[in-house]
Design a protein around this motif. Structure first.
Motif, mmCIF file in Angstrom:
data_model
loop_
_atom_site.group_PDB
_atom_site.id
_atom_site.type_symbol
_atom_site.label_atom_id
_atom_site.label_comp_id
_atom_site.label_asym_id
_atom_site.label_seq_id
_atom_site.Cartn_x
_atom_site.Cartn_y
_atom_site.Cartn_z
ATOM 1 N N ASP A 1 -29.353 -19.925 -28.079
ATOM 2 C CA ASP A 1 -28.584 -18.800 -28.580
ATOM 3 C C ASP A 1 -29.042 -17.550 -27.815
ATOM 4 N N THR A 2 -28.278 -16.495 -27.898
ATOM 5 C CA THR A 2 -28.658 -15.230 -27.278
ATOM 6 C C THR A 2 -29.778 -14.591 -28.076
ATOM 7 N N TYR A 3 -30.813 -14.153 -27.383
ATOM 8 C CA TYR A 3 -31.903 -13.414 -28.025
ATOM 9 C C TYR A 3 -32.326 -12.293 -27.094
ATOM 10 N N ASN A 4 -31.867 -11.092 -27.392
ATOM 11 C CA ASN A 4 -32.135 -9.917 -26.586
ATOM 12 C C ASN A 4 -32.589 -8.785 -27.519
ATOM 13 N N PRO A 5 -33.840 -8.849 -28.003
ATOM 14 C CA PRO A 5 -34.284 -7.853 -28.978
ATOM 15 C C PRO A 5 -34.323 -6.449 -28.398
ATOM 16 N N VAL A 6 -34.100 -5.488 -29.271
ATOM 17 C CA VAL A 6 -34.127 -4.070 -28.900
ATOM 18 C C VAL A 6 -35.530 -3.535 -29.141
ATOM 19 N N ASP A 7 -36.087 -2.885 -28.144
ATOM 20 C CA ASP A 7 -37.377 -2.223 -28.287
ATOM 21 C C ASP A 7 -37.113 -0.882 -28.979
ATOM 22 N N PRO A 8 -37.625 -0.690 -30.202
ATOM 23 C CA PRO A 8 -37.327 0.556 -30.916
ATOM 24 C C PRO A 8 -37.812 1.812 -30.195
ATOM 25 N N ALA A 9 -38.816 1.687 -29.340
ATOM 26 C CA ALA A 9 -39.300 2.854 -28.596
ATOM 27 C C ALA A 9 -38.244 3.388 -27.643
ATOM 28 N N THR A 10 -37.304 2.537 -27.218
ATOM 29 C CA THR A 10 -36.254 2.962 -26.292
ATOM 30 C C THR A 10 -35.030 3.531 -27.001
ATOM 31 N N LEU A 11 -34.942 3.346 -28.309
ATOM 32 C CA LEU A 11 -33.722 3.721 -29.020
ATOM 33 C C LEU A 11 -33.361 5.201 -28.987
ATOM 34 N N PRO A 12 -34.293 6.121 -29.199
ATOM 35 C CA PRO A 12 -33.862 7.524 -29.179
ATOM 36 C C PRO A 12 -33.124 7.909 -27.895
ATOM 37 N N ALA A 13 -33.683 7.587 -26.747
ATOM 38 C CA ALA A 13 -33.023 7.944 -25.485
ATOM 39 C C ALA A 13 -31.704 7.196 -25.315
ATOM 40 N N ARG A 14 -31.677 5.936 -25.690
ATOM 41 C CA ARG A 14 -30.445 5.142 -25.529
ATOM 42 C C ARG A 14 -29.336 5.661 -26.445
ATOM 43 N N LEU A 15 -29.679 5.979 -27.680
ATOM 44 C CA LEU A 15 -28.656 6.485 -28.607
ATOM 45 C C LEU A 15 -28.182 7.878 -28.200
ATOM 46 N N GLU A 16 -29.075 8.717 -27.742
ATOM 47 C CA GLU A 16 -28.660 10.042 -27.270
ATOM 48 C C GLU A 16 -27.743 9.929 -26.056
ATOM 49 N N ALA A 17 -28.056 9.032 -25.135
ATOM 50 C CA ALA A 17 -27.207 8.827 -23.957
ATOM 51 C C ALA A 17 -25.827 8.301 -24.355
ATOM 52 N N ALA A 18 -25.745 7.601 -25.488
ATOM 53 C CA ALA A 18 -24.475 7.029 -25.950
ATOM 54 C C ALA A 18 -23.626 8.024 -26.730
ATOM 55 N N GLY A 19 -24.166 9.202 -27.028
ATOM 56 C CA GLY A 19 -23.378 10.209 -27.729
ATOM 57 C C GLY A 19 -23.854 10.524 -29.138
ATOM 58 N N PHE A 20 -25.101 10.196 -29.438
ATOM 59 C CA PHE A 20 -25.657 10.500 -30.753
ATOM 60 C C PHE A 20 -26.671 11.635 -30.657
ATOM 61 N N ALA A 21 -26.906 12.276 -31.787
ATOM 62 C CA ALA A 21 -27.914 13.324 -31.916
ATOM 63 C C ALA A 21 -28.692 13.057 -33.204
ATOM 64 N N GLU A 22 -29.705 13.842 -33.449
ATOM 65 C CA GLU A 22 -30.495 13.719 -34.678
ATOM 66 C C GLU A 22 -30.929 12.265 -34.908
ATOM 67 N N VAL A 23 -31.478 11.662 -33.893
ATOM 68 C CA VAL A 23 -31.871 10.249 -33.952
ATOM 69 C C VAL A 23 -33.235 10.121 -34.629
ATOM 70 N N GLU A 24 -33.292 9.258 -35.618
ATOM 71 C CA GLU A 24 -34.543 8.951 -36.315
ATOM 72 C C GLU A 24 -34.748 7.436 -36.252
ATOM 73 N N VAL A 25 -35.888 7.000 -35.780
ATOM 74 C CA VAL A 25 -36.210 5.570 -35.697
ATOM 75 C C VAL A 25 -37.508 5.334 -36.445
ATOM 76 N N ARG A 26 -37.485 4.346 -37.330
ATOM 77 C CA ARG A 26 -38.672 3.945 -38.086
ATOM 78 C C ARG A 26 -38.931 2.469 -37.848
ATOM 79 N N THR A 27 -40.187 2.081 -37.955
ATOM 80 C CA THR A 27 -40.531 0.664 -37.859
ATOM 81 C C THR A 27 -41.422 0.288 -39.036
ATOM 82 N N ASN A 28 -41.440 -1.006 -39.325
ATOM 83 C CA ASN A 28 -42.401 -1.579 -40.251
ATOM 84 C C ASN A 28 -42.893 -2.861 -39.576
ATOM 85 N N PRO A 29 -43.753 -3.641 -40.186
ATOM 86 C CA PRO A 29 -44.264 -4.830 -39.495
ATOM 87 C C PRO A 29 -43.204 -5.863 -39.112
#
Length: 189
Positions: free
Chosen positions: A149-177
């Motif tokens: 199956d496809t398995y391409n996990p997203v690294d949460p550390a990259t999300l703010p820049a990726r979401l901003e580049a896609a047209g989002f603002a006020e990006v908040e990313v949280r993680t848990n274990p």
């Protein structure tokens, strides 16, 4: 999706979505009255969201899953199941008051397609509207669960820049274990 994903339609998974994943990811975020769900899969999140939003449009790329969901939600007038590709959404700019994307981004084959999906969601959201997304953190156990199956996990550390580049603002990313959650607002145009 492989056979191992059939548990994603189980009552146990639905309960985890209802009691743990959705409350943690969503918090107090209001998705509004016309919500887009991307990648409902077996529909556990669709079940939970359909109880709390006035109108839900769920876009599923898999033909069999879209057909199953269409039949399952046929009697629910506030839910529309659409067989479609979230990297090329058939909706006008600014159509939706909010969007949700839960535990599915790792099924999108490449980072470029994930980014295209983010851009399409930003396009169809009203300015200031929220995208709430979550997924699991990469792990050897999850990779084994995705055999054939496809398995391409997203690294949460990259999300703010990726979401901003896609047209989002006020990006908040949280993680848990176990995973990550992101809330981002469609940029004002």
């Amino acid at each position: 999706m492989n056979k191992a994903h059939e548990r994603c339609g189980s009552e146990e998974w639905r309960q985890a979505i209802r009691e743990i994943i959705l409350p943690w990811a969503l918090g107090t975020t209001d998705l509004g009255d016309d919500v887009l769900e991307v990648g409902p899969g077996y529909g556990a999140t669709t079940d939970v969201l359909s109880e709390s939003v006035p109108r839900l449009t769920s876009v599923e790329i898999d033909d069999e899953l879209a057909a199953m969901l269409t039949e399952r939600f046929a009697e629910m007038p506030n839910v529309e199941i659409v067989r479609g590709d979230a990297t090329a959404l058939p909706y006008a700019d600014g159509r939706f008051t909010g969007a949700a994307c839960f535990t599915m981004l790792h099924h999108v084959p490449t980072p470029a397609l994930q980014d295209q999906l983010f851009a399409e969601v930003a396009r169809v959201l009203r300015p200031g509207a929220a995208l709430v997304a979550s997924d699991s953190l990469a792990s050897p156990e999850l990779e084994a669960h995705h055999e054939d199956d496809t398995y391409n996990p997203v690294d949460p550390a990259t999300l703010p820049a990726r979401l901003e580049a896609a047209g989002f603002a006020e990006v908040e990313v949280r993680t848990n274990p176990h995973g990550w959650a992101a809330i981002a607002r469609a940029a004002k145009k």
